[in-house]
Design an enzyme around this catalytic site. Structure first.
Site, mmCIF file in Angstrom:
data_model
loop_
_atom_site.group_PDB
_atom_site.id
_atom_site.type_symbol
_atom_site.label_atom_id
_atom_site.label_comp_id
_atom_site.label_asym_id
_atom_site.label_seq_id
_atom_site.Cartn_x
_atom_site.Cartn_y
_atom_site.Cartn_z
ATOM 1 N N LYS A 21 0.832 -1.204 0.000
ATOM 2 C CA LYS A 21 0.000 0.000 0.000
ATOM 3 C C LYS A 21 0.869 1.258 0.000
ATOM 4 O O LYS A 21 0.658 2.175 -0.792
ATOM 5 C CB LYS A 21 -0.933 -0.016 1.217
ATOM 6 N N ARG A 90 -3.037 2.979 8.886
ATOM 7 C CA ARG A 90 -3.416 1.772 8.137
ATOM 8 C C ARG A 90 -2.242 0.818 8.007
ATOM 9 O O ARG A 90 -1.121 1.235 7.717
ATOM 10 C CB ARG A 90 -3.836 2.142 6.710
ATOM 11 N N GLY A 99 -7.867 -7.895 5.162
ATOM 12 C CA GLY A 99 -8.640 -7.967 6.405
ATOM 13 C C GLY A 99 -7.911 -8.605 7.573
ATOM 14 O O GLY A 99 -8.493 -8.821 8.619
ATOM 15 N N MET A 101 -5.058 -7.519 9.149
ATOM 16 C CA MET A 101 -4.441 -6.626 10.127
ATOM 17 C C MET A 101 -5.302 -5.392 10.336
ATOM 18 O O MET A 101 -6.387 -5.298 9.787
ATOM 19 C CB MET A 101 -3.035 -6.291 9.686
ATOM 20 N N ARG A 335 -3.175 -1.067 -6.741
ATOM 21 C CA ARG A 335 -2.186 -2.145 -6.843
ATOM 22 C C ARG A 335 -2.485 -2.925 -8.105
ATOM 23 O O ARG A 335 -3.585 -2.829 -8.659
ATOM 24 C CB ARG A 335 -2.240 -3.060 -5.623
ATOM 25 N N HIS A 451 -6.217 -31.509 6.481
ATOM 26 C CA HIS A 451 -6.118 -32.890 6.008
ATOM 27 C C HIS A 451 -6.935 -33.073 4.740
ATOM 28 O O HIS A 451 -6.449 -33.611 3.733
ATOM 29 C CB HIS A 451 -6.602 -33.831 7.118
ATOM 30 N N SER A 774 16.603 -41.561 -16.783
ATOM 31 C CA SER A 774 15.342 -40.873 -16.534
ATOM 32 C C SER A 774 15.121 -40.874 -15.021
ATOM 33 O O SER A 774 15.096 -41.933 -14.394
ATOM 34 C CB SER A 774 14.194 -41.579 -17.245
ATOM 35 N N CYS A 842 10.731 -38.606 -15.214
ATOM 36 C CA CYS A 842 9.405 -39.170 -15.473
ATOM 37 C C CYS A 842 8.596 -39.343 -14.199
ATOM 38 O O CYS A 842 7.495 -39.878 -14.227
ATOM 39 C CB CYS A 842 9.506 -40.479 -16.233
ATOM 40 N N TYR A 862 14.566 -33.392 -21.232
ATOM 41 C CA TYR A 862 13.097 -33.396 -21.301
ATOM 42 C C TYR A 862 12.486 -33.680 -19.938
ATOM 43 O O TYR A 862 13.141 -34.191 -19.033
ATOM 44 C CB TYR A 862 12.595 -34.429 -22.324
HETATM 45 C C1 PEP Z 1 9.270 -42.888 -10.105
HETATM 46 O O1 PEP Z 1 9.596 -43.600 -9.174
HETATM 47 O O2 PEP Z 1 9.414 -41.663 -10.102
HETATM 48 C C2 PEP Z 1 8.629 -43.464 -11.292
HETATM 49 C C3 PEP Z 1 8.363 -42.732 -12.343
HETATM 50 O O3 PEP Z 1 8.286 -44.768 -11.222
HETATM 51 P P1 PEP Z 1 6.981 -45.273 -10.467
HETATM 52 O O4 PEP Z 1 6.180 -44.104 -10.101
HETATM 53 O O5 PEP Z 1 6.284 -46.168 -11.423
HETATM 54 O O6 PEP Z 1 7.565 -46.002 -9.311
#
Ligand code: PEP
Ligand code: MG
Length: 890
Positions: A21, A90, A99, A101, A335, A451, A774, A842, A862
């Protein structure tokens, strides 16, 4: 150290010091806009106050100096009985905490200056006494912890005694009497008279704003929004202007574009003859901003011009608070405004068209999380359904279903094929089965890290939590007198937090239809904007984006979404369904011949699976992972089978197949299957299993090549911890590949997952046997932390969030310091040993926006993620590229 800045001394880049502000008030002042005079006490003063206690050395003297300047500018002295200057005090932190403070208005009023104020207002006693009673009320509550209800009760009594219902029906005499009543309440609770010294009022108010940084609700809000606890708030002391001085006064809010859709136009609300708090309290109905033109054309024209100035200056949507005091316009706040995901894309693209920003900056202004929101189906609200109530949108999506109040009932209803919304006060780990069975979860307590919220997000389930107007009982809930019973239908919107009675129709996402190729970019402004920014992201990004898919349909969809190949095909998924009996045969095989027969039966099925996937991904790399999970997962549960066999025994109807199966399940039972016989270990223990898969892959590739296709298969070995494991599999696989591909021209790469910490730490050795790595960041996270990935989210992570140990689950967003370090080490040592090593990821993190930026930094080739996250990863990879070019737009 300098603790106080006049508005003319600051600017918008000083948010750390002056709060949002204060920094923006300074910016507007310097733009020559009509901002009431004032000064800002820095966040550093607040930090000092909170750590060192009451006295901040030198602060008092600096305030004296700036107050004198303020008085000079306004030509009035603070609380001067004849002609008082009044100020507002303020809060204003670096990050907006709406809201949370405190603010105290009308500071400087006392028994004498109230008469001066009346004169300033044209002998308006009513206004002056109303301002005074508001000061005592706000000051009492905020500064001295007087219970607010007592003031409200006294106000209510005054109205009842007079037989009126509205505050504005109380006249000057009534309000004067109310001031006397308020003062009594004040001294009853504080043991002191209401302070008459204007400067003392101001100092106490400043200290109260400092302390409000640590008010419980502010602490909870910060924890939820991940705002650091040690920033502190700045305090703005601003000359009061009044919107409640008559019909030629008023107060309002304005947006330079529609924050819901991003469309340009005139958006905002105005309330005549009112102060800001009246707008918030919703006492009277506001009018649309456009209607201000008819009331006060001069102020309206000036406001529109200021809005254009601000937007041009900030080069973004601004939101604004203003007050008109007797026909004079004052700017109280601006802002860069919050906006919906759709508006973020539309505005970024419009600003490019208007020449205000370039495409790089536009890309920087949208996020993958916003794109994800746009990809969820939405409720079709064209029928204008009235919400029952609303809570916190904790996990996006739109879900309708019959209400169940217990986990068990949710499971029963789901078993009957019903859609279910599980409604609880709050959830705990016992509710997990019901949460899994339900389409959506609604709770009356808890915030974004409760949760319910954490587990629902982990499951990708729609969740609204903290809908505190709900009174949740055993078999019904009530809200505003309406009763909703078990089995009644409700609809919950996990994005907006709204809860609707009955079933609301669901509309598919336009953006998904565009990615699917069924809507053209010209369909709407939003789709056009998404197309423009995605195209730009693709042109910039260094990371390629592949998908995790294990069937032809997902492969095809992911390719439409822009996937550049498959980074993970989990072959164990192909062992399920009607192939279970074949897998069972494999596991139960006693002789080599039995086992070979079982493998021979599986092979053509696998080959057909692979061929279908290769066809969809023709010309692109496809990484197929050899089977990973423990084989016993394909067998019936030990408990169920043991009971079945016991019953058979009792009846004297023993079944040899069941007996064998039970023996096998017992033999294969492991205490810690996640650390047991899975991945490469399985391949080394069961002769021929990996060989069958390798052969099926190679044969499928050769078949596609013969049909004129260009397959690029990559075989990936899971759970490797030592180069010797990989080498053993590689030698055998290479032999089979040579045998199958012959002179077909097909090239099959062999590489490994890096998902065991030891593999990351010995990556230099492992690279000698791998063409690619990977990173399996799911297992790598599990094993680096020692957290069971299938249990912890529901079991105790919620507590970790509550304690602030985690801001976000390490299974959701990569833990850069720990797991990320392992990734970095493996990438560096792997590449050092083998410069042409291909690197990808992956695990789930491959589609997480923040993690994508990390993988870009580390220099992976990748990321691979589920089909729906492919566009998100593309966008974030583009954004990471913009970020790393270091261009600073702001
Ligand atoms: C991993 O462990 O990140 C993975 C891609 O293999 P999975 O999830 O199948 O164990
Ligand atoms: Mg794994």
């Amino acid at each position: 150290m300098k603790y106080v800045y006049d508005f003319a001394e600051g600017n918008k880049d000083l948010k750390d010091l002056l709060g949002g502000k204060g920094a923006n008030l300074a910016e507007m002042t310097n733009l020559g806009l009509p901002v009431p005079a004032g000064f800002t006490i820095t966040t550093q003063a607040c930090q000092r106050y909170l750590t060192d206690g009451e006295q901040v050395e030198g602060l008092g003297a600096e305030i004296d100096e700036h107050l004198a300047a303020l008085e000079g500018a306004m030509g009035r002295r603070l609380g001067d009985p004849a002609d008082p200057l009044l100020v507002s005090v303020r809060s204003g932190a670096k990050f907006s905490m709406p809201g949370m403070m405190e603010t105290v208005l009308n500071v400087g009023l006392n028994d004498e200056s109230v008469a001066g104020l009346s004169r300033q207002a044209g002998d308006n006693d009513r206004f002056a006494w109303d301002s005074y009673r508001r000061l005592i009320q706000m000051f009492g509550k905020t500064v001295c912890d007087v219970p607010g209800e007592e003031f409200e009760d006294a106000l209510h009594e005054a109205k009842t005694a007079k037989g009126v219902t509205d505050d504005v029906q109380l006249d000057a005499e009534d309000l004067r009497a109310l001031v006397t009543a308020y003062k009594k309440i004040f001294s009853k609770h504080t043991g002191q008279e209401f302070p008459q010294d204007p400067r003392e009022q101001m100092d106490l108010a400043v200290a109260a704003v400092f302390r409000s940084w640590n008010a419980e609700r502010a602490v909870v809000y910060r924890r939820q929004e991940r705002i650091p606890a040690d920033l502190g708030t700045a305090v703005n002391v601003v000359a009061m202007v009044f919107g409640n001085l008559g019909p030629d006064s008023g107060t309002g809010v304005a947006f330079t574009r529609d924050p819901a859709t991003g469309e340009s136009g005139i958006y905002g609300d105005y309330l005549q003859n009112a102060q800001g708090e009246d707008v918030v309290a919703g006492i009277r109905n506001t009018i649309g901003l456009a209607d201000l033109e008819g009331l006060d054309k001069k102020s309206y024209d000036e406001l529109l011009q200021i809005m254009a100035t601000l937007e041009g200056h900030y080069r973004d949507l601004c939101d604004i608070e203003f007050t008109i005091e007797r026909g004079k316009l004052w700017m109280l706040q601006t802002r860069v405004g919050k906006r919906t995901a759709a508006a973020a894309f539309t505005i970024a693209s419009q600003l490019v068209e208007e020449g205000m920003i370039d495409l790089d900056e536009a890309l920087d202004r949208v996020t993958g999380a916003q794109l994800a929101q746009l990809m969820f189906p939405r409720f079709d609200l064209s029928g204008d359904p009235r919400p029952l109530t609303s809570g916190i949108g904790a996990s996006p999506g739109a879900a309708s279903g019959e209400v169940a109040f217990t986990s068990a009932r949710a499971v029963e209803l789901a078993d009957e094929g019903k859609q279910v919304i599980l409604v609880r006060r709050e959830t705990n780990p016992d509710d997990l089965p019901g949460m899994i069975a339900a389409q959506g979860i609604l709770t009356s307590r808890g915030g974004k890290t409760s949760h319910a919220a954490v587990v629902a997000r982990g499951m990708g389930k729609t969740c609204v939590c903290g809908a505190d107007a709900l009174d949740v009982g055993r078999d019904q809930f009530t809200v505003d007198g309406q009763v909703v019973r078990e089995g009644d239908v409700v609809s919950i919107d996990g994005t907006t937090g709204r809860v609707y009675p009955g079933s609301v129709p669901v509309r598919p996402s336009e953006v998904v239809q565009y990615f699917e190729g069924s809507l053209a970019p010209s369909t709407s402004r939003l789709v056009g904007a998404v197309d423009q920014l995605m195209t730009h992201a693709d042109s910039l990004r260094a990371l390629r984006v592949r998908t995790n898919a294990d069937n032809a349909e997902d492969s095809a969809r992911a390719r439409r979404f822009g996937a550049q190949g498959i980074g993970l095909c989990r072959t164990e998924h192909m062992f399920l369904g009607d192939r279970r009996s074949l897998v069972e045969r494999l596991i139960l095989a006693r002789t080599d011949a039995d086992r070979d027969a079982a493998l021979d039966a599986l092979k053509p099925l696998q080959r057909a699976d692979f061929l279908a996937i290769f066809r969809e991904m023709d010309g692109l790399p496809v990484t197929i992972r050899l089977i990973d999970p423990p084989l016993h997962e394909f067998l019936p549960s030990l408990e169920e089978l043991a009971v079945k066999v016991a019953v058979e025994h009792e009846r004297g109807q023993t079944d040899e197949h069941d007996e064998q199966l039970l023996a096998a399940v017992r033999r294969m039972h492991e205490q810690n299957p996640m650390l047991g016989l899975r991945g490469v270990r399985l391949g080394l223990v069961i002769p021929g299993l990996f060989g069958m898969q390798v052969r099926a892959i190679a044969e499928a590739a050769v078949e596609l090549a013969r049909d004129g296709g260009t397959p690029h298969p990559e075989i990936m070995v899971p759970l490797v911890g030592a180069v010797q494991e990989l080498e053993t599999v590689r030698v055998e696989a290479a032999r089979i590949i040579d045998e199958v591909v012959g002179d077909s021209g097909v090239d099959v790469l062999i590489g490994t997952m890096i998902e065991v910490p030891r593999a990351a730490l010995t990556a230099g050795q492992i690279a000698s046997a791998a063409s690619f790595f990977s990173f399996g960041t799911n297992d790598l996270t599990q094993m680096a932390w020692g957290f069971s990935r299938d249990d912890v989210e529901g079991a105790f992570f919620w507590r970790y969030f509550e304690l602030g140990i985690f801001g976000i689950s390490p299974f959701e967003s990569l833990d850069r310091d720990g797991v990320g370090r392992l990734v970095r080490i493996a990438a560096e040592e792997g590449r050092a040993a083998r410069p042409d090593l291909k690197l990808g990821v992956c695990g789930e993190h491959g589609g997480d926006p923040d993690s994508v930026h990390f993988f870009h930094e580390v220099g992976l080739d990748y990321v691979s993620c589920s089909p729906f996250r492919v566009p998100i990863a593309r966008l974030e990879a583009g954004r990471a590229a913009v970020e790393s070019t270091g261009s600073d737009h702001r």
